[in-house]
Structures are given as structure tokens and as C-alpha cells.
Motif scaffolding. Structure first.
Motif, PDB file in Angstrom:
ATOM      1  N   LYS A  90      79.326 -33.976  25.363  1.00 28.20           N
ATOM      2  CA  LYS A  90      77.914 -33.984  25.763  1.00 28.20           C
ATOM      3  C   LYS A  90      77.313 -32.580  25.788  1.00 28.20           C
ATOM      4  O   LYS A  90      76.096 -32.436  25.869  1.00 28.20           O
ATOM      5  CB  LYS A  90      77.776 -34.612  27.151  1.00 28.20           C
ATOM      6  CG  LYS A  90      78.062 -36.095  27.150  1.00 28.20           C
ATOM      7  CD  LYS A  90      77.788 -36.703  28.503  1.00 28.20           C
ATOM      8  CE  LYS A  90      78.150 -38.185  28.501  1.00 28.20           C
ATOM      9  NZ  LYS A  90      78.076 -38.751  29.852  1.00 28.20           N
ATOM     10  N   LEU A  91      78.154 -31.551  25.763  1.00 28.24           N
ATOM     11  CA  LEU A  91      77.633 -30.184  25.790  1.00 28.24           C
ATOM     12  C   LEU A  91      76.884 -29.887  24.505  1.00 28.24           C
ATOM     13  O   LEU A  91      77.265 -30.354  23.436  1.00 28.24           O
ATOM     14  CB  LEU A  91      78.786 -29.186  25.950  1.00 28.24           C
ATOM     15  CG  LEU A  91      79.489 -29.171  27.305  1.00 28.24           C
ATOM     16  CD1 LEU A  91      80.611 -28.141  27.302  1.00 28.24           C
ATOM     17  CD2 LEU A  91      78.506 -28.844  28.411  1.00 28.24           C
ATOM     18  N   PHE A 119      72.510 -25.936  30.326  1.00 22.64           N
ATOM     19  CA  PHE A 119      72.507 -27.385  30.129  1.00 22.64           C
ATOM     20  C   PHE A 119      73.250 -28.059  31.283  1.00 22.64           C
ATOM     21  O   PHE A 119      72.782 -29.047  31.850  1.00 22.64           O
ATOM     22  CB  PHE A 119      73.200 -27.681  28.788  1.00 22.64           C
ATOM     23  CG  PHE A 119      73.162 -29.120  28.355  1.00 22.64           C
ATOM     24  CD1 PHE A 119      72.106 -29.601  27.588  1.00 22.64           C
ATOM     25  CD2 PHE A 119      74.190 -29.989  28.686  1.00 22.64           C
ATOM     26  CE1 PHE A 119      72.082 -30.920  27.165  1.00 22.64           C
ATOM     27  CE2 PHE A 119      74.170 -31.309  28.277  1.00 22.64           C
ATOM     28  CZ  PHE A 119      73.111 -31.772  27.509  1.00 22.64           C
ATOM     29  N   LEU A 124      82.546 -33.216  34.872  1.00 19.57           N
ATOM     30  CA  LEU A 124      83.323 -32.461  33.888  1.00 19.57           C
ATOM     31  C   LEU A 124      84.315 -31.539  34.587  1.00 19.57           C
ATOM     32  O   LEU A 124      85.480 -31.437  34.181  1.00 19.57           O
ATOM     33  CB  LEU A 124      82.386 -31.671  32.972  1.00 19.57           C
ATOM     34  CG  LEU A 124      83.034 -30.820  31.884  1.00 19.57           C
ATOM     35  CD1 LEU A 124      83.949 -31.649  31.001  1.00 19.57           C
ATOM     36  CD2 LEU A 124      81.975 -30.144  31.016  1.00 19.57           C
ATOM     37  N   ILE A 178      87.275 -35.618  26.887  1.00 18.11           N
ATOM     38  CA  ILE A 178      86.683 -35.338  25.566  1.00 18.11           C
ATOM     39  C   ILE A 178      85.258 -35.874  25.508  1.00 18.11           C
ATOM     40  O   ILE A 178      84.354 -35.218  24.995  1.00 18.11           O
ATOM     41  CB  ILE A 178      87.558 -35.958  24.451  1.00 18.11           C
ATOM     42  CG1 ILE A 178      88.898 -35.220  24.378  1.00 18.11           C
ATOM     43  CG2 ILE A 178      86.852 -35.914  23.111  1.00 18.11           C
ATOM     44  CD1 ILE A 178      89.927 -35.894  23.513  1.00 18.11           C
ATOM     45  N   LEU A 228      76.707 -34.456  34.958  1.00 18.73           N
ATOM     46  CA  LEU A 228      77.667 -33.940  33.981  1.00 18.73           C
ATOM     47  C   LEU A 228      78.552 -32.813  34.508  1.00 18.73           C
ATOM     48  O   LEU A 228      79.772 -32.850  34.329  1.00 18.73           O
ATOM     49  CB  LEU A 228      76.909 -33.461  32.724  1.00 18.73           C
ATOM     50  CG  LEU A 228      77.782 -32.915  31.587  1.00 18.73           C
ATOM     51  CD1 LEU A 228      78.784 -33.949  31.125  1.00 18.73           C
ATOM     52  CD2 LEU A 228      76.924 -32.475  30.411  1.00 18.73           C
ATOM     53  N   LEU A 232      83.160 -36.211  27.961  1.00 17.48           N
ATOM     54  CA  LEU A 232      82.273 -35.346  28.745  1.00 17.48           C
ATOM     55  C   LEU A 232      82.007 -34.039  27.998  1.00 17.48           C
ATOM     56  O   LEU A 232      80.874 -33.552  27.957  1.00 17.48           O
ATOM     57  CB  LEU A 232      82.887 -35.055  30.115  1.00 17.48           C
ATOM     58  CG  LEU A 232      82.916 -36.236  31.100  1.00 17.48           C
ATOM     59  CD1 LEU A 232      83.708 -35.870  32.344  1.00 17.48           C
ATOM     60  CD2 LEU A 232      81.498 -36.654  31.482  1.00 17.48           C
ATOM     61  N   LEU A 233      83.042 -33.476  27.400  1.00 17.58           N
ATOM     62  CA  LEU A 233      82.875 -32.224  26.659  1.00 17.58           C
ATOM     63  C   LEU A 233      81.908 -32.412  25.492  1.00 17.58           C
ATOM     64  O   LEU A 233      81.130 -31.523  25.167  1.00 17.58           O
ATOM     65  CB  LEU A 233      84.224 -31.725  26.123  1.00 17.58           C
ATOM     66  CG  LEU A 233      85.140 -31.018  27.117  1.00 17.58           C
ATOM     67  CD1 LEU A 233      86.514 -30.779  26.502  1.00 17.58           C
ATOM     68  CD2 LEU A 233      84.533 -29.690  27.561  1.00 17.58           C
TER      69      LEU A 233
END
Lengths: 200, 200
Positions: free
Chosen positions: B13-14, A28, A40, B8, A36, B10-11
């Protein structure tokens, strides 16, 4: 081991991600390299370097003291004591609290070898001894360890002029009685709130 | 928004992480700054920068051509065609395949607007035209899109000297018949394998 395998192995260490979901997350990310993956990576490196535990309350922040301790609009006479930073975040999300915090860094636990020295209890007592604190709200988890810690802190604050309170037990908002455990229901009964007193 | 909130966000979005588990992951990382957070940030930045799609097969790797295409011990006469890199990884994990791959980058789908031009089908036909390829194994998903894609590629390879095969349908190893869908069971019946022929 390739770079990719290494990345997947590190991702798999995150809570909630196993080997399978780590592979999925890696793929992903690789498909969103600029939108992203790079942001990140940068946010992670930056935060790892700049975030520190606040020397007053133990909250994690890039500012020192943390933004909550510096916020002059927050009541410095009120300290909410929590086990972990996640609990502080949970209370902040309610928007219902405008005092300060104190993060213990865990709860007393003989099993895990956590005694009063391992937790930031002395720092809490020192803050309470400075004279400006009126009330300490104990917001520990409703577990044996949390309640033991609450008792211990209550004992240590005996004889000071500080009021000690704890969170109310009761029926969760939106909860159904039928699904509730007996302990919570008993506590809710005992702490029932009067809606109307008898006419005299 | 603080650095932490940004991390947080950005995380979250995983895949597999929501807002709640992203907070948990962020806290988990912050408590393991040197052992996990910094290595992960570095691996992510490094991989984002160095990993490229292989110009031959479409696999993701830091080498170009990818390590699978460069591996002289792998049979260059055999190409396994997959929709996505995750499928390539899945086949590699079996350890049962020692040929080359071709990643299409999806399957034909009118709904998603994916036509033959959007997939790496022309590149596959070019590889097949080079003379060294004996067999193409179609390992698309057993979905309508995957099977449509397989049909399309089979048609495009008609008249060439290349043999085209597809993965067998059947009972999953360890699977229970009772829980299997009718389609799989019918396919398994039709493709039944003879264990003993009648004595003559």
C-alpha cells in the motif's frame, strides 16, 4: 535528528525506495496512522519475531516445519531446489507445482565467496538419502552461478536413485521472437516439441 | 492468509511499492531482522503514536508547538504558506529560509470538494491578525488549484498591514531552455533581472 528523520532514514533503506520516495512514504503513513501505519508496524514487529527459516526446506514461515513441508497433500517425493525464497514464492504463485521445496540460500559464486558449505546443499543430499525422494527439480536462475550450482548438485546426486531434472528453456509465454536473445531461441529450437508425427 | 502475506499486503500500500516490490521489500526486511526490520517497526509505532500536527502551523512533529515554531532564531514576522508538509520539507532542505510556516493541508479545488473551510486558511488569517507578522510568502504549487488558493489568500489579506509575496517563476537552476515549457519561459522573460543599467 527527529523521530521523523529517523523513520525516513530507515524507510530509505528498503529496496525500491530512495530518500525522496522514503519521505513520500513517511508522509503517506503519517496521514494514515490508524488504517496503515500502526497495522504495518505491528505486522512488521510480529513477523520479525515469529518468522523462522524452516529446518527442513529453508522456507520462511511462522510454523516449524513450514506450512509447505507440513502439507500432506503435497508430494514428498518431489523436491524443487531454488536459490532464494523469492524463487519459491514465484513458483508457488504459478499454482502449477505441488511438491516440496529446498532453498539453497544462494548460488555457488567464487566472486561472492559462496562455496558448497555456505549453501544448504548437504541438507538437500541428506533429504535425498532418506529414500522417499524420487525426483529433484533444479530451478536455479539461468545465470552462470545458477547453472554451476545445478551441475554441482547433479554431480553430487550421481549414483543415487534420485532422478534430476531442470526447468525447460524456451520462448517465454507471450514473448515475441524478434525481441528474444539468441541463446533462448537456440534452446527453444533444440527442445522443439513435436505436434504431429508423419503418418506411417 | 499467513503473517507474511499480511505484511506484504500492507507494504504494497506504500506509494512507490507494488505487489512485486512489496515482496522484495518483505524478503529484504526478513533477511535483516535485527538491523532493520525491528528498528523500523519500532520507529513506525513510536512515530505513529507521538507525532502530531502543530496547533500553530500544521507541521508534523513530536513536539507541540513544533520545533520550527519554537525556534526563537527563526523570524516570526515571516510566514511561508505551503499546501502540504512535503512542500515545507522541500523548502527546509534548501536551508535558504529562516521564517515560520503555515501548512494549508491542500489547495482550493472544486473537483475535490476542498473549500476555504477545509483548508487552514482561517488559522492563517488569525496568525496574521496578531500584529507580529510582516510578510506572508505564498509558496503554493504552480497549478491552477495552487494559484487559485494564492489569489484567495491575497484577497483575504487585503486591507491588512501584511505584505504578500509569491515564489518567483523562472528557469530552473541547471535547466535547459530548449526543454522548458512556454509558460515558464514567458514568465522568466517578463521577470528578467537587470545585470547592468545603461551608463548615464
Amino acid at each position: 535528528m527527529t523521530d521523523l528523520d529517523h523513520l525516513i532514514q530507515l524507510l530509505a533503506k528498503l529496496p525500491g525506495l530512495g530518500p525522496r520516495s522514503a519521505r513520500r512514504a513517511a508522509l503517506f503513513l503519517l496521514k494514515r496512522r490508524e488504517s496503515l501505519m500502526q497495522p504495518l508496524a505491528a505486522a512488521m514487529a510480529e513477523t520479525a519475531q515469529r518468522v523462522r527459516a524452516c529446518s527442513i526446506c529453508g522456507n520462511l514461515d511462522t510454523a516449524e516445519p513450514c506450512s509447505l513441508c507440513r502439507d500432506a497433500t503435497r508430494d514428498a517425493g518431489l523436491i524443487c531446489v531454488v536459490e532464494d525464497i523469492a524463487d519459491l514464492w514465484a513458483i508457488e504463485r504459478t499454482g502449477a507445482y505441488a511438491g516440496r521445496y529446498h532453498v539453497l540460500g544462494g548460488a555457488l559464486s567464487a566472486l561472492e565467496g559462496l562455496g558448497p558449505e555456505e549453501l544448504h546443499i548437504d541438507a538437500l543430499l541428506r533429504r535425498c538419502g532418506e529414500g522417499s525422494v524420487r525426483e529433484v527439480i533444479l530451478a536455479m536462475n539461468a545465470t552462470v552461478e545458477g547453472q554451476t550450482t545445478a551441475h554441482y548438485i547433479t554431480d553430487r546426486l550421481a549414483g543415487t536413485g534420485v532422478q534430476v531434472s531442470r526447468l525447460a528453456h524456451g520462448v517465454p509465454v507471450g514473448g515475441e521472437l524478434d525481441y528474444l536473445d539468441e541463446g533462448t531461441l537456440s534452446a527453444a529450437l533444440a527442445a522443439r516439441q513435436v505436434l504431429k508425427r508423419p503418418a506411417t
